[in-house]
Design an enzyme around this catalytic site. Structure first.
Site, PDB file in Angstrom:
ATOM      1  N   HIS A 122       0.850  -1.235   0.118  1.00  0.00           N
ATOM      2  CA  HIS A 122       0.010   0.045   0.008  1.00  0.00           C
ATOM      3  C   HIS A 122       1.063   1.378  -0.135  1.00  0.00           C
ATOM      4  O   HIS A 122       1.993   1.225   0.508  1.00  0.00           O
ATOM      5  CB  HIS A 122      -1.017   0.002   1.433  1.00  0.00           C
ATOM      6  N   ASP A 199       3.239  -4.622   7.874  1.00  0.00           N
ATOM      7  CA  ASP A 199       1.969  -3.868   8.055  1.00  0.00           C
ATOM      8  C   ASP A 199       0.850  -4.741   8.243  1.00  0.00           C
ATOM      9  O   ASP A 199       0.404  -5.465   7.247  1.00  0.00           O
ATOM     10  CB  ASP A 199       1.936  -3.256   6.352  1.00  0.00           C
ATOM     11  N   GLN A 202      -4.507  -5.237   6.930  1.00  0.00           N
ATOM     12  CA  GLN A 202      -5.538  -5.794   6.470  1.00  0.00           C
ATOM     13  C   GLN A 202      -5.345  -7.347   6.940  1.00  0.00           C
ATOM     14  O   GLN A 202      -6.166  -8.366   6.485  1.00  0.00           O
ATOM     15  CB  GLN A 202      -5.088  -6.043   4.792  1.00  0.00           C
ATOM     16  N   LYS A 225     -10.321  -0.499  10.427  1.00  0.00           N
ATOM     17  CA  LYS A 225     -10.590  -2.067   9.592  1.00  0.00           C
ATOM     18  C   LYS A 225     -10.673  -3.373  10.534  1.00  0.00           C
ATOM     19  O   LYS A 225     -10.656  -4.446  10.268  1.00  0.00           O
ATOM     20  CB  LYS A 225      -9.220  -2.134   8.807  1.00  0.00           C
ATOM     21  N   CYS A 363      -4.750   2.556  -3.333  1.00  0.00           N
ATOM     22  CA  CYS A 363      -3.703   3.218  -3.129  1.00  0.00           C
ATOM     23  C   CYS A 363      -2.654   2.053  -3.035  1.00  0.00           C
ATOM     24  O   CYS A 363      -1.706   1.900  -2.163  1.00  0.00           O
ATOM     25  CB  CYS A 363      -3.900   3.508  -1.388  1.00  0.00           C
TER      26      CYS A 363
HETATM   27  N1  C6P Z   1      -6.161   0.428   2.860  1.00  0.00           N
HETATM   28  C1  C6P Z   1      -7.879   0.222   1.440  1.00  0.00           C
HETATM   29  O1  C6P Z   1      -9.290   0.384   0.817  1.00  0.00           O
HETATM   30  P1  C6P Z   1      -4.864   3.848   7.142  1.00  0.00           P
HETATM   31  O2  C6P Z   1      -5.335   4.773   6.072  1.00  0.00           O
HETATM   32  O3  C6P Z   1      -3.706   4.543   7.807  1.00  0.00           O
HETATM   33  O4  C6P Z   1      -6.040   3.297   7.971  1.00  0.00           O
HETATM   34  O5  C6P Z   1      -4.421   2.426   6.473  1.00  0.00           O
HETATM   35  C2  C6P Z   1      -3.312   2.562   5.627  1.00  0.00           C
HETATM   36  C3  C6P Z   1      -3.185   1.165   4.920  1.00  0.00           C
HETATM   37  C4  C6P Z   1      -1.947   0.588   5.150  1.00  0.00           C
HETATM   38  N2  C6P Z   1      -1.811  -0.678   4.610  1.00  0.00           N
HETATM   39  C5  C6P Z   1      -2.537  -1.714   3.974  1.00  0.00           C
HETATM   40  C6  C6P Z   1      -2.212  -2.854   3.400  1.00  0.00           C
HETATM   41  C7  C6P Z   1      -3.785  -0.994   3.837  1.00  0.00           C
HETATM   42  O6  C6P Z   1      -4.742  -1.566   3.120  1.00  0.00           O
HETATM   43  C8  C6P Z   1      -4.195   0.279   4.267  1.00  0.00           C
HETATM   44  C9  C6P Z   1      -5.670   0.908   3.908  1.00  0.00           C
HETATM   45  C10 C6P Z   1      -7.532   0.954   2.426  1.00  0.00           C
HETATM   46  O7  C6P Z   1      -7.286  -0.862   0.954  1.00  0.00           O
HETATM   47  C11 C6P Z   1      -7.763   2.394   2.380  1.00  0.00           C
HETATM   48  S1  C6P Z   1      -6.760   2.938   1.122  1.00  0.00           S
END
Ligand code: C6P
Length: 406
Positions: A122, A199, A202, A225, A363
């Site tokens: 991401h 990370d 997910q 999430k 993203c």
């Molecule tokens: N992915 C998606 O629709 P934040 O925005 O900080 O809560 O998470 C960022 C982030 C980091 N790593 C991974 C693997 C992610 O999937 C995400 C966020 C969302 O897939 C919103 S772009």
């Protein structure tokens, strides 16, 4: 016994209609819906405890502090960390990665050092490292992925070397659903003395996580999430590493003593929590963890696997539809393209049918480049989805086919 209909009643938003049709929410990888337990925990905080924390001697402040610190204990136990000092509250996964890049990175890297990430990251696990490379002269290297969306076999081994200082790897890809072998990657990285940031944005809602068993140095995730609120997330870091890192931001609560000549810093975890935090958010996250643990992550994972298997079967039988990301053992998401229809058009038609999915680059633009698609349509699954909703998705996709291709 996993009772999805009973579970759905815990999520008020799932009762609503969209464009006159029942909402079919298949965008949980972007953000999950919130159960009553989380909504009520935040409401309870504002109605009965609201005060700033770590500051007041009055009863409300002490009760709010206890609730906030109680949430930290829940997070610690949830990811199997050894110590509460290792749990830093952040705004989300993004801020947690930036914290590490800024604080650990600027202190630890010299020109020519290497940071290794993967092609499926991401943007939150790409751009902070690019900024760090610009600031330090370090070099960003990228582990390639294969046609199915898994790391190319042998590539990690070939790319980790004596100059590798940090490996940043997603546990589960948001665009592909691939589950990476992070414990193996940690072992390989530690052999050359590199640290590993996982990370988990997910991953945490789909499989039990144990940071001690993984032996990763840093682990990040977002509350929203995980059925919790937005604006709250977690950085786990090994205590010895966090102790050596300088503060990320300066302000209230992160100090021990301030004079104009010299400031000393607070102990962990407060050294990294400058300013008034998202108190209600942390409490809500604690409630989300309680809720999830009550249901059981193993049961949730089994249910979601059934949904994904059913969706995959229908996708494979759908002429003109191609799945992007088919790595063995994938979880959570079905990313796809349809011949002759732009993903945004798919998303728009599905919305009219009440089906919410995400379309775009998720993203993860390098993933789109890898498979030479401008975007994908992505359905993502959570504990509250049903086989009937998967069928509704495919009925709506037939409608897209009728409108665009017949
Ligand atoms: N992915 C998606 O629709 P934040 O925005 O900080 O809560 O998470 C960022 C982030 C980091 N790593 C991974 C693997 C992610 O999937 C995400 C966020 C969302 O897939 C919103 S772009």
């Amino acid at each position: 016994m996993f009772e999805v209909e009973a579970l759905r009643r815990q999520f008020p938003i799932l009762q609503r209609q969209v464009h006159g049709r029942p909402l079919v929410y298949l965008d949980s990888a972007a953000t999950t819906q919130k159960p009553l337990a989380v909504i009520e925990a935040e409401r309870h905080y504002y109605e009965t405890l609201n005060a700033n924390i770590h500051r007041g001697v009055h009863a409300l402040s002490q009760e709010a502090t206890d609730a906030f610190e109680g949430a930290r204990d829940k997070v610690r136990a949830f990811i199997g960390a050894a110590r509460r000092e290792e749990i830093i509250f952040t705004r989300g996964a993004t801020e947690a990665i930036n914290l590490v890049a800024h604080s650990w990175g600027r202190q630890s890297l010299a020109p020519g050092d290497e940071i290794l990430i993967s092609e499926m990251e991401h943007h939150a696990n790409i751009v902070p490292w690019q900024l760090l490379c610009e600031a330090t002269g370090a070099i960003l290297k990228v582990i390639p992925i294969d046609a199915r969306g898994a790391l190319v076999p042998g590539a990690v081994d070939a790319m980790i070397g004596p100059r590798t200082r940090l490996v940043g790897i997603t546990q589960v890809s948001n665009a592909l659903g691939t589950v990476n072998p992070v414990a193996d990657i940690v072992r390989q990285a530690h052999r050359v003395g590199a640290v590993v940031l996982v990370d988990g944005a997910q991953a945490v809602a789909h499989q039990p996580v144990d940071v001690v068993a993984l032996d990763c140095d840093f682990y990040v995730f977002s509350g929203h999430k995980l059925y919790g609120p937005t604006g709250i997330g977690v950085l786990y870091g090994k205590q010895a590493l966090l102790e050596r890192m300088p503060p990320y931001q300066g302000g209230g609560d992160m100090i021990a003593q301030v004079t104009f000549e010299k400031t000393t810093y607070n102990s962990l975890p407060y050294k990294f929590e400058a300013g008034t935090p998202h108190i209600a958010g942390a409490i809500g996250l604690g409630a989300a963890i309680d809720f999830l643990q009550h249901i059981g992550l193993d049961a949730v994972a089994r249910h979601e696997d059934r949904l994904l298997a059913h969706a995959t079967q229908q996708a494979e039988a759908f002429e003109g539809l191609t799945c992007v990301g088919t790595a063995p053992g994938k979880v959570g998401v079905l990313s796809f393209v349809m011949k002759g229809v732009h993903p945004h058009d798919i998303g728009t038609i599905l919305d009219r049918e009440g089906v919410a999915i995400r379309t775009g680059h998720h993203c993860a633009m390098p993933v789109m480049d890898r498979y030479q698609v401008p975007a994908t349509a992505r359905a993502s699954f959570a504990m509250y989805n049903t086989i009937g909703e998967v069928d509704a998705l495919f009925r709506a996709l037939r409608r897209v086919e009728e409108l665009f291709l017949k």
